[in-house]
Enzyme design. Structure first.
Site, mmCIF file in Angstrom:
data_model
loop_
_atom_site.group_PDB
_atom_site.id
_atom_site.type_symbol
_atom_site.label_atom_id
_atom_site.label_comp_id
_atom_site.label_asym_id
_atom_site.label_seq_id
_atom_site.Cartn_x
_atom_site.Cartn_y
_atom_site.Cartn_z
ATOM 1 N N ASP A 161 16.798 0.288 -1.181
ATOM 2 C CA ASP A 161 15.687 -0.209 -2.000
ATOM 3 C C ASP A 161 15.930 0.247 -3.437
ATOM 4 O OD1 ASP A 161 14.840 -0.713 0.614
ATOM 5 O OD2 ASP A 161 12.733 -0.290 0.163
ATOM 6 N N LYS A 224 10.680 -6.714 -3.420
ATOM 7 C CA LYS A 224 9.671 -5.722 -3.014
ATOM 8 C C LYS A 224 8.750 -5.459 -4.194
ATOM 9 C CE LYS A 224 9.524 -0.797 -1.572
ATOM 10 N NZ LYS A 224 10.365 0.368 -1.168
ATOM 11 N N LYS A 260 8.779 -7.688 0.752
ATOM 12 C CA LYS A 260 8.259 -6.365 1.155
ATOM 13 C C LYS A 260 7.168 -5.909 0.201
ATOM 14 C CE LYS A 260 9.613 -1.518 1.955
ATOM 15 N NZ LYS A 260 10.759 -0.558 2.066
HETATM 16 O O1 LIG Z 1 7.628 1.729 0.148
HETATM 17 C C1 LIG Z 1 7.166 2.760 -0.088
HETATM 18 C C2 LIG Z 1 5.829 3.116 -0.575
HETATM 19 O O2 LIG Z 1 5.971 4.204 -1.444
HETATM 20 C C3 LIG Z 1 4.808 3.493 0.494
HETATM 21 O O3 LIG Z 1 3.579 3.654 -0.162
HETATM 22 P P1 LIG Z 1 2.310 4.347 0.562
HETATM 23 O O4 LIG Z 1 2.640 5.812 0.695
HETATM 24 O O5 LIG Z 1 1.147 4.097 -0.377
HETATM 25 O O6 LIG Z 1 2.117 3.713 1.921
#
Ligand SMILES: O=C[C@H](O)COP(=O)(O)O
Length: 324
Positions: A161, A224, A260
């Site tokens: 990513d 994403k 994503k």
């Molecule tokens: O994809 C990764 C994100 O940082 C996840 O965010 P979150 O911790 O708000 O679910």
């Protein structure tokens, strides 16, 4: 809800030369996007009797994530154990999904945690995703960002990513954005590349649309929304804009690119809303892990609580579904 299987032959995005004509005359209307997106948020879009199946499907779409400064190998190992068995046996038995082999879509960590996740997921077929390129801000020399990609891949990351340089999108330097993403795509080698646009820092939905298109032209396998560290992360209007770009790219090239949403998606209700958006905008194929992922660290806990309620009629305390 019939859960079709992920396409094992999902082809990579080969990329194409930068073509501004695919985005430079597009203007995205913020109010119209917000009105359309508001309809996805209503749980009524999924019949109550079908909600459990949609929530089970959401689990296999999750990139189960920990991206914190206090991450440790032990925390990552606990997260990976949850990734392998995301629903408690007592709930899975009642729901009749105990023999389904249900796992999450991937585990997403920082580069130095990749070896620990790879070891903990051995034999599971769950890929390890690593953030890279100076996540979350990306403000470091390109050669070091590319080295970080190569290092994470060498440690066993099957998905990377990456984050874009927001300045390129803010100033409309689309050739510079294209060139950096292309270089990152080359550094990924066989690893699938998700391009994080950090949409909360791109100012307009028109910039989001253009950056999405440039990322796909440069070879993104997924686009994403966010790192989860911006002030505003995944929203339905931004997701609608990116999904429209993804659909337009597919119509122009024949290539299917993944999407994503990430950052701040914490509830089962949101898991339903985003799946409705994907189904209505792109079709059922995008309800599969090879074309759709949630970037989420805590959403699984709420999904499991809702599934327990479907199975037993009772809600367990939230801490009983703590992630790690
Ligand atoms: O994809 C990764 C994100 O940082 C996840 O965010 P979150 O911790 O708000 O679910």
């Amino acid at each position: 809800m019939v859960m079709s299987h992920a396409d094992p032959h999902h082809t990579r995005n080969p990329g194409m030369p930068l073509d501004p004509a695919m985005f430079d005359r597009v203007r995205v209307n913020k109010q119209a996007s917000e009105r359309r997106a508001a309809g996805f948020g209503a749980r009524r879009s999924v019949k109550k009797t079908h909600q459990a199946a949609w929530l089970v499907n959401a689990i296999r779409l999750i990139d189960l994530t920990t991206l914190s400064g206090d991450d440790t190998p032990g925390k990552v190992r606990r997260l990976c154990a949850k990734a392998r068995a995301p629903v408690a046996p007592r709930i899975a038995d009642v729901l009749g999904i105990a023999d389904m082999g249900l796992t999450v879509g991937a585990v997403c960590v920082y580069p130095t945690m990749v070896p620990h996740a790879v070891e903990a997921l051995q034999g599971s077929n769950i890929p390890v995703a690593s953030v890279a390129t100076g996540f979350p801000a990306g403000l470091m020399p390109l050669d070091l960002r590319l080295r970080e990609v190569e290092w994470a891949v060498a440690q066993g990351a099957a998905e990377i990513d990456i984050v874009i340089t927001r300045e390129h999108a803010l100033l409309g330097n689309w050739q510079a954005l294209y060139d950096e993403i292309s270089a990152m795509r080359d550094a990924c080698g066989a690893a699938h590349m998700k391009v994080i646009l950090a949409t909360g820092e791109l100012e307009t939905l028109t910039n989001v649309y253009a950056a999405s298109m440039v990322a796909m032209q440069a070879g993104a396998d997924f686009i994403k929304t966010s790192t989860g560290k911006e002030g505003v992360n995944a929203t339905l209007p931004v997701s609608l804009t990116m999904v429209r770009a993804l659909r337009d790219f597919g119509e122009a090239t024949g290539h299917r690119i993944g999407f994503k949403p990430a950052g701040g998606i914490k509830s089962a209700k949101e898991a339903l809303a985003w799946q409705v958006l994907m189904k209505e905008e792109l079709g059922r194929d995008w309800l599969n892990p090879d074309l759709f992922r949630f970037g989420a660290s805590s959403m699984l806990g709420d999904i499991e609580r809702q599934l327990e309620h479907h199975a037993t009629g009772r809600y367990a305390a939230a801490h009983r579904h703590a992630m790690s």
